[in-house]
Scaffold this motif. Structure first.
Motif, short mmCIF file in Angstrom:
data_model
loop_
_atom_site.label_atom_id
_atom_site.label_comp_id
_atom_site.label_asym_id
_atom_site.label_seq_id
_atom_site.Cartn_x
_atom_site.Cartn_y
_atom_site.Cartn_z
N MET A 58 -2.08 -1.29 -9.15
CA MET A 58 -2.82 -0.27 -9.89
C MET A 58 -3.66 0.56 -8.90
O MET A 58 -4.24 -0.01 -7.97
N PRO A 59 -3.75 1.86 -9.17
CA PRO A 59 -2.96 2.64 -10.14
C PRO A 59 -1.47 2.59 -9.79
O PRO A 59 -1.11 2.39 -8.62
N PRO A 60 -0.61 2.77 -10.80
CA PRO A 60 0.84 2.61 -10.58
C PRO A 60 1.44 3.80 -9.84
O PRO A 60 2.04 4.70 -10.42
N TRP A 61 1.27 3.80 -8.53
CA TRP A 61 1.75 4.90 -7.68
C TRP A 61 2.34 4.27 -6.44
O TRP A 61 1.63 3.85 -5.54
N ASP A 62 3.66 4.21 -6.36
CA ASP A 62 4.32 3.46 -5.31
C ASP A 62 4.80 4.31 -4.14
O ASP A 62 5.57 3.85 -3.32
N VAL A 63 4.35 5.55 -4.09
CA VAL A 63 4.79 6.43 -2.99
C VAL A 63 4.05 6.06 -1.71
O VAL A 63 2.84 5.82 -1.72
N ASP A 64 4.78 5.98 -0.62
CA ASP A 64 4.20 5.65 0.67
C ASP A 64 3.41 6.85 1.20
O ASP A 64 3.97 7.92 1.43
N PRO A 65 2.09 6.71 1.40
CA PRO A 65 1.29 7.86 1.88
C PRO A 65 1.68 8.33 3.28
O PRO A 65 1.30 9.43 3.68
N LYS A 66 2.41 7.51 4.02
CA LYS A 66 2.84 7.91 5.36
C LYS A 66 4.00 8.91 5.32
O LYS A 66 4.33 9.54 6.32
N VAL A 67 4.62 9.04 4.13
CA VAL A 67 5.79 9.89 4.02
C VAL A 67 5.40 11.37 3.89
O VAL A 67 6.02 12.25 4.48
N LEU A 100 1.01 -5.62 1.17
CA LEU A 100 0.88 -4.64 2.23
C LEU A 100 2.25 -4.11 2.62
O LEU A 100 3.27 -4.80 2.45
N VAL A 101 2.26 -2.92 3.18
CA VAL A 101 3.49 -2.34 3.71
C VAL A 101 3.62 -2.75 5.18
O VAL A 101 2.64 -2.73 5.92
N THR A 102 4.82 -3.10 5.58
CA THR A 102 5.04 -3.49 6.97
C THR A 102 5.28 -2.25 7.83
O THR A 102 5.46 -1.14 7.34
#
Length: 307
Positions: A263-272, A47-49
């Motif tokens: 997975m899927p390999p997408w590490d972009v934070d959707p909050k950005v 999880l993202v903090t």
């Protein structure tokens, strides 16, 4: 890869469905059971903090213990326990214990969480944002301020409940002392007093819905859009999602990689912001895939022959 290939393969074996719409003779798959107050083994997650950092539970496999405290902005119980929680972190992290908080409200913003924890002197304790409510649900959380002490050697919960109790004292600290010393934890649970946490997926209607998710109508479109570009014959992924049986066989791995956000390999934070060609799963897609797999696994356990 055409959608009809995956859908047809699934329809041929609906009678053995992994949480599909219906089984032989119109019977509906057995709904997954609601979590108990505490789940014995804690599955891995990432999880993202609130501060925007990534926390992966199994990263702490070398820790002496992992402590997870249920959090919510504005909780009187969290405010009251803040000094003791700060003292516990300061005393036990040098001994190899990792202390984390988990926000499973799905409504508190990262900014609000950061502002409150800083005001309470808890800025050094990461607060993981459980936006999809999957981690708190699987953990078995029921109340804000509830504490889970986890043994990284087995990933089992050895204590859950209040951080401290008027009659029994610092019960969570004693659990940590026992775990660090290699001794049994004598008090496994003491009720926490925080507000109840709502997990809509625990409702009977939701559980019945999970057991009737259609492979052909709901799972295949997600795989087609987000997975099959790589998971096909000749693709860059190590195996192809070219049949229902293949997807079913890899279902435990699919659940684990979704929960750990690999997975899927997408590490972009959707909050950005919003990005073109985004192949990440939406919250609804994540829950559909995970709950479909969990419902099917529960049904298989119930129908496994005895002996």
């Amino acid at each position: 890869m055409r959608r009809s290939t995956l859908a047809t393969a699934g329809l041929l074996i609906f009678a053995a469905t992994l949480g599909s719409a219906a089984i032989a003779k119109g019977r509906v798959a057995t709904p997954v059971a609601a979590p108990a107050a505490s789940v014995t083994t804690v599955d891995n997650f990432r999880l993202v903090t609130a501060a925007g950092r990534s926390e992966d539970l199994y990263r702490y496999s070398d820790a002496k213990a992992v402590v997870i405290v249920m959090h919510a902005v504005g909780s009187p119980q969290v405010r009251a326990m803040a000094p003791k929680l700060r003292a516990l972190q300061e005393a036990y992290e040098p001994k190899g214990v990792k202390v984390l908080m988990l926000n499973s409200t799905a409504k508190d913003s990262r900014e609000a969480v950061l502002a409150e924890t800083k005001a309470l002197g808890l800025g050094a304790v990461p607060v993981m944002m459980d936006d999809n409510l999957l981690v708190g649900d699987q953990l078995g959380a029921t109340r804000v301020s509830e504490v889970f002490v986890i043994d990284p050697k087995s990933w089992k919960t050895v204590y859950h409940g209040a951080l401290a109790d008027g009659a029994k004292g610092d019960v969570a600290a004693r659990a940590l002392d026992a775990l660090i010393a290699g001794q049994p934890v004598t008090t496994a649970s003491v009720p926490a007093s925080g507000a109840a946490i709502s997990f809509p997926d625990r409702l009977s209607a939701a559980k019945a819905r999970f057991a009737t998710i259609s492979y052909a109508k709901e799972i295949v479109p997600i795989l087609e859009e987000k997975c099959v570009a790589c998971h096909q014959q000749g693709g860059i992924a190590p195996f192809a999602f070219d049949s229902y049986e293949k997807v079913k066989g890899f279902s435990p791995m699919i659940r684990e990689t979704i929960r750990t956000d690999r997975m899927p390999p997408w590490d972009v934070d959707p909050k950005v912001g919003h990005f073109k060609n985004d192949k990440s799963l939406t919250p609804a897609e994540i829950k559909t895939l995970v709950r479909w797999i969990e419902a099917g696994r529960a049904a298989r356990r119930r129908t496994r022959p005895s002996g």
